[in-house]
Design a protein around this motif. Structure first.
Motif, mmCIF file in Angstrom:
data_model
loop_
_atom_site.group_PDB
_atom_site.id
_atom_site.type_symbol
_atom_site.label_atom_id
_atom_site.label_comp_id
_atom_site.label_asym_id
_atom_site.label_seq_id
_atom_site.Cartn_x
_atom_site.Cartn_y
_atom_site.Cartn_z
ATOM 1 N N LEU A 262 -4.720 -60.834 -2.305
ATOM 2 C CA LEU A 262 -5.931 -60.316 -3.034
ATOM 3 C C LEU A 262 -6.811 -61.449 -3.748
ATOM 4 O O LEU A 262 -6.026 -62.152 -4.313
ATOM 5 C CB LEU A 262 -5.447 -59.265 -4.213
ATOM 6 N N PRO A 263 -7.750 -61.734 -3.444
ATOM 7 C CA PRO A 263 -8.735 -62.936 -3.880
ATOM 8 C C PRO A 263 -8.618 -62.645 -5.462
ATOM 9 O O PRO A 263 -8.811 -61.767 -6.026
ATOM 10 C CB PRO A 263 -9.958 -62.433 -3.102
ATOM 11 N N ALA A 264 -8.857 -63.638 -5.950
ATOM 12 C CA ALA A 264 -8.967 -63.847 -7.560
ATOM 13 C C ALA A 264 -10.358 -63.168 -8.127
ATOM 14 O O ALA A 264 -10.071 -62.490 -9.102
ATOM 15 C CB ALA A 264 -9.087 -65.415 -8.174
ATOM 16 N N GLU A 265 -11.365 -63.055 -7.455
ATOM 17 C CA GLU A 265 -12.410 -62.344 -7.909
ATOM 18 C C GLU A 265 -12.230 -60.827 -8.021
ATOM 19 O O GLU A 265 -12.545 -60.227 -8.649
ATOM 20 C CB GLU A 265 -13.849 -62.652 -7.158
ATOM 21 N N LEU A 266 -11.790 -60.178 -6.711
ATOM 22 C CA LEU A 266 -11.341 -59.023 -6.669
ATOM 23 C C LEU A 266 -10.423 -58.547 -7.650
ATOM 24 O O LEU A 266 -10.226 -57.423 -8.309
ATOM 25 C CB LEU A 266 -10.666 -58.811 -5.238
ATOM 26 N N VAL B 172 -7.633 -48.033 -0.643
ATOM 27 C CA VAL B 172 -8.428 -48.665 0.203
ATOM 28 C C VAL B 172 -9.924 -48.435 -0.229
ATOM 29 O O VAL B 172 -10.858 -49.361 -0.565
ATOM 30 C CB VAL B 172 -8.029 -48.227 1.496
ATOM 31 N N ALA B 173 -10.291 -47.285 -0.628
ATOM 32 C CA ALA B 173 -11.512 -46.868 -1.003
ATOM 33 C C ALA B 173 -11.914 -47.620 -2.502
ATOM 34 O O ALA B 173 -12.855 -48.217 -2.635
ATOM 35 C CB ALA B 173 -11.517 -45.530 -1.250
ATOM 36 N N ILE B 174 -10.961 -47.753 -3.320
ATOM 37 C CA ILE B 174 -11.266 -48.331 -4.442
ATOM 38 C C ILE B 174 -11.303 -49.771 -4.299
ATOM 39 O O ILE B 174 -12.209 -50.579 -4.776
ATOM 40 C CB ILE B 174 -10.184 -48.066 -5.690
ATOM 41 N N GLY B 175 -10.325 -50.597 -3.421
ATOM 42 C CA GLY B 175 -10.519 -51.827 -3.037
ATOM 43 C C GLY B 175 -11.941 -52.234 -2.483
ATOM 44 O O GLY B 175 -12.649 -53.279 -2.897
ATOM 45 N N ILE B 176 -12.431 -51.281 -1.600
ATOM 46 C CA ILE B 176 -13.548 -51.688 -1.016
ATOM 47 C C ILE B 176 -14.945 -51.716 -1.743
ATOM 48 O O ILE B 176 -15.851 -52.317 -1.910
ATOM 49 C CB ILE B 176 -13.897 -50.737 0.479
#
Length: 158
Positions: free
Chosen positions: A119-123, A38-42
């Motif tokens: 998961l969005p493509a940009e992310l 979660v932290a890495i994703g944010i």
């Protein structure tokens, strides 16, 4: 010999300190395993938004997400004070193992990341960029190092 056996049986009873330590270690490790991605994703989403500096709303949201991701990772690192295995486990699972997969099979990692539902493509692109550039490995090594230092400090400090 029987005295040692009796002490080990007593220490394994429900509510015993040893059992409570194990329960705390499992819960902290589970919490760290959930909080790290979660932290890495944010933080990665903050990096995505940083590319959109022309939008006034994103101008403040990008650094705020990066700071929030860093704070959440510091909570995982701080959990090593109480349970060193939590930071060690999170660093291995979410940092070192993905980096090994990237090194062993670099062509498949983007496919694996983009296959995550929702998961969005940009992310996906930013996460793959972080993985291939070593940022994820850095997170994993730092978390493992923090956990190892905390473990050694606990073991040798008393």
């Amino acid at each position: 010999m029987t005295d040692r056996l009796e002490r080990s049986v007593i220490s394994e009873r429900p509510g015993s300190p040893r059992r409570q330590q194990r329960r705390r270690a499992v819960l902290a490790s589970f919490f760290a395993l959930l909080l790290t991605p979660v932290a890495i994703g944010i933080a990665a989403n903050g990096a995505v938004l940083a590319g959109r500096w022309w939008d006034a709303a994103d101008r403040w949201l990008a650094p705020a997400q990066s700071v929030l991701g860093a704070l959440l990772l510091s909570v995982v690192a701080g959990s090593a004070i109480y349970v060193p295995a939590a930071a060690l486990t999170a660093g291995l699972v979410w940092g070192i193992v993905p980096a090994i997969v990237q090194i062993a099979a670099p062509a498949s990692t983007y496919r694996l990341i983009s296959a995550v539902p929702g998961l969005p493509a940009e992310l996906s692109r930013v996460l793959h960029s972080w993985l291939s550039s070593g940022v994820i490995l850095l997170f994993g090594v730092l978390l493992c190092g923090i956990g190892a230092v905390a473990l050694l400090r606990k073991r040798y400090a008393g």
